[in-house]
Every structure is written in structure tokens, then in C-alpha cells.
Design an enzyme around this catalytic site. Structure first.
Site, PDB file in Angstrom:
ATOM      1  N   ASP A   1      -8.358  -5.588   6.560  1.00 60.86           N
ATOM      2  CA  ASP A   1      -8.876  -6.556   5.591  1.00 60.86           C
ATOM      3  C   ASP A   1      -9.730  -7.616   6.264  1.00 60.86           C
ATOM      4  OD1 ASP A   1      -7.852  -6.051   2.775  1.00 60.86           O
ATOM      5  OD2 ASP A   1      -6.010  -5.842   3.924  1.00 60.86           O
TER       6      ASP A   1
ATOM      7  N   HIS B   1       0.811  -1.211   0.000  1.00 61.70           N
ATOM      8  CA  HIS B   1       0.000   0.000   0.000  1.00 61.70           C
ATOM      9  C   HIS B   1       0.853   1.273   0.000  1.00 61.70           C
ATOM     10  CE1 HIS B   1      -3.611  -2.323   0.376  1.00 61.70           C
ATOM     11  NE2 HIS B   1      -3.235  -2.840   1.527  1.00 61.70           N
TER      12      HIS B   1
ATOM     13  N   GLU C   1      -5.443 -12.301   7.281  1.00 63.46           N
ATOM     14  CA  GLU C   1      -6.356 -11.161   7.165  1.00 63.46           C
ATOM     15  C   GLU C   1      -7.659 -11.512   6.463  1.00 63.46           C
ATOM     16  OE1 GLU C   1      -4.150  -8.003   5.325  1.00 63.46           O
ATOM     17  OE2 GLU C   1      -2.921  -9.392   4.183  1.00 63.46           O
TER      18      GLU C   1
ATOM     19  N   ASP D   1      17.667 -10.695  -2.223  1.00 62.67           N
ATOM     20  CA  ASP D   1      18.970 -10.379  -2.798  1.00 62.67           C
ATOM     21  C   ASP D   1      19.365  -8.921  -2.569  1.00 62.67           C
ATOM     22  OD1 ASP D   1      19.424 -12.942  -3.630  1.00 62.67           O
ATOM     23  OD2 ASP D   1      19.233 -12.537  -5.777  1.00 62.67           O
TER      24      ASP D   1
ATOM     25  N   ARG E   1       7.371  -5.463   3.252  1.00 59.22           N
ATOM     26  CA  ARG E   1       6.138  -6.130   2.853  1.00 59.22           C
ATOM     27  C   ARG E   1       6.005  -6.079   1.336  1.00 59.22           C
ATOM     28  NH1 ARG E   1      -0.055  -5.091   4.915  1.00 59.22           N
ATOM     29  NH2 ARG E   1       0.256  -2.973   4.109  1.00 59.22           N
TER      30      ARG E   1
END
Length: 266
Positions: free
Chosen positions: A178, A48, A152, A87, A73
Site C-alpha cells: 500500500d 485480505h 502504509e 473477547d 489483523r
């Protein structure tokens, strides 16, 4: 020389409570400022926030000297993107929308090198290994990678015990916005019906021996979850804190009330 120690993962394993902040601005400078504020962990939000791989890497670089552990995230739990995040130096991942133990098992495989997983072997050219300055990185990386999955939806809640039993999942994060929407309470996460589900979920996670986490902008709820046993709680976001501080400053001079600016004198 092994991979650098992940102090956030160690803290969760030891049951030490960690207080965090969400980073949604997608900017290295604001991330760097947040890194001086004293939070235990900071989430670079690719779901988001206006982030891509390069902006996430820039924030990781800006926070490299911060004592706050950086959590990334991704927008989704795709193996190819997890490979890239690892990586460039992400070592704690918070993966959204994990609805089942089977999905959690696939994520565990995504963060581990073969033969235990499917992570692509490219440590020699990766920022994560200090560009091959850590010769034992590939052999020791899994020990310091922290995998947190987000529950969620009600599907995840129904399979919560099985998700918590997955070896390699270090913590489960409840996504209250959510989850409340999935329950039919869009925008009303404080509804008693939603809170009952969240409370039971936190207890279930802790009972299973895993770390439980959550984010809300309510101090009373955050303290309630900490008292309930949640060990990593995010208490705000850079966007909301910045916006609130600017509005408060403007309000002290009458701007927020819609008053016209005084005309400059000549």
C-alpha cells in the site's frame, strides 16, 4: 490468576527477532498445519482473507496449542470489532491503515478497559478469560495485549515519530504494497524510491524504541530488513506457499507446461 503471558509481546520488548507467516486461507485446518511449522508468529488476516468473526475464532481455537503467537489483523481499526476480537481471544492485533498518532491513541483506548480505555467489560462470558476461569483477567489483560499499527501511506510516514511516541503502541508494521501504491509505484515496492522510504522508516521506529515489522515475499529484502533492525518480519503467506508448492509438483510431471494428461490404458 493473571491473563496468560503474551510471549510475542515479550519478545518484541526484548528486541528478539520474530519470523512470521500470513494466513489468508480463512481455514482452521490450514492454520493448524501452519502452527506446527515453527514460525514465531502467524497472522490471521481479516483484511485480505475471507474471514469473519467466527472463522477467526475457529483459527484461534485450532492454534491454541501451537507455540506460534497468533496475531489477528482486523479489516479496519473499528472499536466495536476490536472489542469482539479481544473477547474471542485475540491478544495481539495488527491494525491496518493507521495514518496518525491521534488514530493510534484511539486504538490504544480501544484495547483497554475503563478508565484507561473504552473496551466493553464482558470478560465473564468471553473466551479470552477462559469463560471466567481467569478471575483477574480484566485487571491484567492490558499487560498482555500487544498492539501493532500499520504505517502504509505517506501520511503515516510523515507522522511516524509521533505514532512511535504513543504509549501503548508496541510496534509499527510497514505495509510495503500500500505504501508503494500511495507513492505512485503500484506493484513496484522494490523501486529504489520506495525502499529508501522503508529503510528510513525502520530506522526511525527502532530509534524511537519501538519494534519495527514488515512483510515481503523476497528473501533478500527480508534479510535486509532484519539486518536493518526490524524485529518482526513475515516472510510469506499460506496461499502463495500452497499455490507455489502445487505448481511445482505439477510441473515435475509436465502439467504446468500445458502438456495433455496421458490417456489411461485399457
Amino acid at each position: 490468576m493473571p491473563a496468560p503471558r503474551n510471549h510475542f509481546k515479550a519478545a518484541l520488548k526484548a528486541g528478539r527477532q520474530q519470523i512470521g507467516l500470513w494466513l489468508n486461507m480463512g481455514e482452521a485446518l490450514t492454520a493448524e498445519i501452519a502452527g506446527t511449522a515453527g514460525f514465531d508468529w502467524l497472522v490471521i488476516d481479516g483484511e485480505h482473507g475471507p474471514n469473519d468473526l467466527r472463522s477467526i475464532m475457529a483459527q484461534l481455537q485450532a492454534l491454541s496449542a501451537s507455540p506460534s503467537e497468533v496475531v489477528v489483523r482486523p479489516p479496519m481499526g473499528e472499536t466495536w470489532f476490536i472489542k469482539q476480537l479481544l473477547d474471542i481471544g485475540a491478544r495481539t492485533l495488527l491494525v491496518p491503515m493507521v495514518d496518525s498518532a491521534r488514530e493510534a491513541e484511539e486504538l490504544v483506548r480501544a484495547v483497554r478497559y475503563p478508565p484507561r480505555g473504552v473496551r466493553g467489560v464482558g470478560a465473564a462470558v468471553a473466551r479470552a478469560s477462559g469463560f471466567n476461569a481467569i478471575p483477574d483477567y480484566a485487571e491484567t489483560a492490558a499487560d498482555e495485549i500487544c498492539l501493532i499499527v500499520q504505517a502504509e501511506t505517506m501520511a503515516a510516514i510523515r507522522d511516524l515519530e509521533n505514532i512511535a511516541a504513543v504509549d501503548g503502541v508496541d510496534g509499527i508494521f510497514i505495509g510495503p504494497a500500500d505504501l508503494s501504491a500511495d507513492m505512485g509505484y503500484l506493484g513496484r515496492m522494490e523501486a529504489p524510491e520506495v525502499q529508501e522510504v522503508i529503510d528510513k522508516a525502520i530506522v526511525t521506529i527502532v530509534k524511537a524504541g519501538k519494534a519495527a515489522g514488515i512483510l515481503t515475499f523476497s528473501e533478500s529484502l527480508n534479510r535486509h530488513y532484519l539486518d536493518l533492525g526490524a524485529s518482526f518480519v513475515a516472510v510469506g503467506a499460506d496461499v502463495t506457499e500452497f499455490s507455489g508448492a502445487l505448481k511445482a509438483l505439477a510441473a515435475r510431471y509436465g502439467r504446468a507446461a500445458g502438456k495433455p494428461a496421458p490417456r489411461p490404458g485399457y
